[in-house]
Design a protein around this motif. Structure first.
Motif, PDB file in Angstrom:
ATOM      1  N   ALA A   1       0.873  -1.380   0.142  1.00 34.34           N
ATOM      2  CA  ALA A   1      -0.381  -0.245  -0.086  1.00 34.34           C
ATOM      3  C   ALA A   1       0.796   1.032  -0.063  1.00 34.34           C
ATOM      4  O   ALA A   1       0.875   2.228  -0.817  1.00 34.34           O
ATOM      5  CB  ALA A   1      -1.453   0.018   1.148  1.00 34.34           C
ATOM      6  N   ILE A   2       2.366   1.016  -0.056  1.00 31.69           N
ATOM      7  CA  ILE A   2       2.909   2.475   0.908  1.00 31.69           C
ATOM      8  C   ILE A   2       3.287   2.683  -0.465  1.00 31.69           C
ATOM      9  O   ILE A   2       3.588   3.917  -1.229  1.00 31.69           O
ATOM     10  CB  ILE A   2       4.004   2.794   2.226  1.00 31.69           C
ATOM     11  N   LEU A   3       3.658   1.090  -1.359  1.00 33.56           N
ATOM     12  CA  LEU A   3       4.701   1.870  -2.787  1.00 33.56           C
ATOM     13  C   LEU A   3       3.662   2.037  -3.425  1.00 33.56           C
ATOM     14  O   LEU A   3       3.718   2.545  -4.499  1.00 33.56           O
ATOM     15  CB  LEU A   3       4.799  -0.001  -2.961  1.00 33.56           C
ATOM     16  N   LEU A   4       2.368   1.557  -3.607  1.00 31.11           N
ATOM     17  CA  LEU A   4       1.333   1.974  -4.311  1.00 31.11           C
ATOM     18  C   LEU A   4       0.877   3.501  -4.546  1.00 31.11           C
ATOM     19  O   LEU A   4       0.516   4.794  -5.243  1.00 31.11           O
ATOM     20  CB  LEU A   4       0.049   1.211  -4.741  1.00 31.11           C
ATOM     21  N   PHE A   5       0.738   3.528  -2.846  1.00 25.81           N
ATOM     22  CA  PHE A   5       0.776   4.904  -2.548  1.00 25.81           C
ATOM     23  C   PHE A   5       1.380   6.878  -3.200  1.00 25.81           C
ATOM     24  O   PHE A   5       1.172   6.845  -4.170  1.00 25.81           O
ATOM     25  CB  PHE A   5       0.137   5.402  -0.676  1.00 25.81           C
TER      26      PHE A   5
ATOM     27  N   GLY B   1      -5.039   2.402 -12.630  1.00 27.70           N
ATOM     28  CA  GLY B   1      -3.936   2.011 -12.966  1.00 27.70           C
ATOM     29  C   GLY B   1      -3.821   1.404 -11.363  1.00 27.70           C
ATOM     30  O   GLY B   1      -3.146   0.373 -11.752  1.00 27.70           O
ATOM     31  N   SER B   2      -3.772   2.599 -10.731  1.00 28.70           N
ATOM     32  CA  SER B   2      -3.373   1.074  -8.501  1.00 28.70           C
ATOM     33  C   SER B   2      -3.862   0.459  -8.867  1.00 28.70           C
ATOM     34  O   SER B   2      -3.897  -0.117  -8.270  1.00 28.70           O
ATOM     35  CB  SER B   2      -3.685   3.079  -8.095  1.00 28.70           C
TER      36      SER B   2
ATOM     37  N   VAL C   1      -5.726  -1.605 -10.479  1.00 32.38           N
ATOM     38  CA  VAL C   1      -5.118  -2.664 -11.583  1.00 32.38           C
ATOM     39  C   VAL C   1      -3.787  -3.547 -10.720  1.00 32.38           C
ATOM     40  O   VAL C   1      -3.530  -4.588 -10.365  1.00 32.38           O
ATOM     41  CB  VAL C   1      -5.082  -2.533 -13.009  1.00 32.38           C
ATOM     42  N   MET C   2      -2.818  -2.215 -10.548  1.00 33.95           N
ATOM     43  CA  MET C   2      -1.595  -2.759  -9.643  1.00 33.95           C
ATOM     44  C   MET C   2      -1.661  -3.630  -8.679  1.00 33.95           C
ATOM     45  O   MET C   2      -1.199  -4.612  -8.731  1.00 33.95           O
ATOM     46  CB  MET C   2      -0.776  -1.869  -9.343  1.00 33.95           C
ATOM     47  N   GLY C   3      -2.221  -3.159  -7.517  1.00 37.85           N
ATOM     48  CA  GLY C   3      -2.356  -3.875  -6.615  1.00 37.85           C
ATOM     49  C   GLY C   3      -3.597  -4.856  -6.581  1.00 37.85           C
ATOM     50  O   GLY C   3      -3.234  -5.991  -5.872  1.00 37.85           O
ATOM     51  N   GLY C   4      -4.374  -4.761  -7.536  1.00 40.47           N
ATOM     52  CA  GLY C   4      -5.095  -6.718  -7.521  1.00 40.47           C
ATOM     53  C   GLY C   4      -4.070  -7.364  -8.340  1.00 40.47           C
ATOM     54  O   GLY C   4      -4.257  -8.810  -8.199  1.00 40.47           O
ATOM     55  N   ILE C   5      -3.447  -6.989  -9.386  1.00 38.66           N
ATOM     56  CA  ILE C   5      -1.809  -7.972  -9.718  1.00 38.66           C
ATOM     57  C   ILE C   5      -1.360  -8.427  -8.324  1.00 38.66           C
ATOM     58  O   ILE C   5      -1.128  -9.404  -8.178  1.00 38.66           O
ATOM     59  CB  ILE C   5      -1.447  -7.149 -10.617  1.00 38.66           C
ATOM     60  N   VAL C   6      -0.822  -7.584  -7.747  1.00 43.20           N
ATOM     61  CA  VAL C   6      -0.095  -7.820  -6.997  1.00 43.20           C
ATOM     62  C   VAL C   6      -0.328  -8.929  -5.362  1.00 43.20           C
ATOM     63  O   VAL C   6      -0.078  -9.652  -5.458  1.00 43.20           O
ATOM     64  CB  VAL C   6       0.328  -6.702  -6.006  1.00 43.20           C
TER      65      VAL C   6
END
Length: 187
Positions: free
Chosen positions: A151-155, A175-176, A178-183
């Motif tokens: 969460a910190i990295l995505l933020f 984008g966030s 999608v990236m959160g879903g993938i991770v």
């Protein structure tokens, strides 16, 4: 009684959410999570996420969602009406007063005084959501194992992209997501 409680809760949110959607988040949280216990904090965060992504004001979307959850379609209609009614009356009244008295120093003073309060409400809402995203429902903790580093990295990435290139925030949110879903699928 539930219908009346829905109307009154969202009437108060509509009455005191000066500054727009982000400023209304702490008021909605207080009414929906803390006072009436209609949603948990996690459900509330999901509600705000959905209310942000759907067209329309956050408070109105929240009222509709909570109303349906608590009392079905009638609840949604009553909660939404309760949320909209104060704004309707206030905006009509203020528009009339503003056009009659817009040159008065006191009007300009009141508007200048409200700006810092609105910033504080928005900052409070942002900080609450940040703490929930990073530490979860348990709240702030010094324990490094309780921190959600993804969460910190995505933020941080989203903030950097928004400040550096100033893209459309919708694309950053997508984008966030999608990236959160993938991770989270890979973990």
């Amino acid at each position: 009684m539930t219908i009346i409680n829905l109307f009154w809760s969202f009437f108060q949110i509509g009455m005191f959410s000066i500054g727009g959607g982000m400023a209304a988040i702490p008021l909605i949280q207080n009414q929906v999570v803390e006072l009436n216990h209609w949603l948990t904090l996690t459900e509330f965060t999901d509600l705000i996420t959905i209310a942000e992504m759907t067209p329309g004001p956050i408070a109105v979307n929240s009222a509709t969602f909570v109303g349906i959850r608590i009392a079905g379609i009638p609840g949604a209609l009553i909660a939404t009406f309760g949320c909209i009614l104060p704004s309707y009356v206030i905006v009509l009244s203020l528009a009339w007063v503003y056009f009659k008295c817009k040159e008065l120093t006191i009007i300009q003073g009141v508007l200048s005084g409200l700006r810092p309060a609105v910033v504080a409400l928005i900052a409070s809402a942002g900080l609450s959501i940040f703490i929930l995203a990073v530490w979860g429902e348990s709240g702030f903790s010094i324990n490094p194992q309780s921190i959600n580093y993804i969460a910190i990295l995505l933020f941080g990435s989203a903030l950097f992209i928004l400040r550096k290139w100033r893209p459309n925030p919708i694309f950053v949110m997508l984008g966030s997501g999608v990236m959160g879903g993938i991770v989270y699928l890979l973990i």
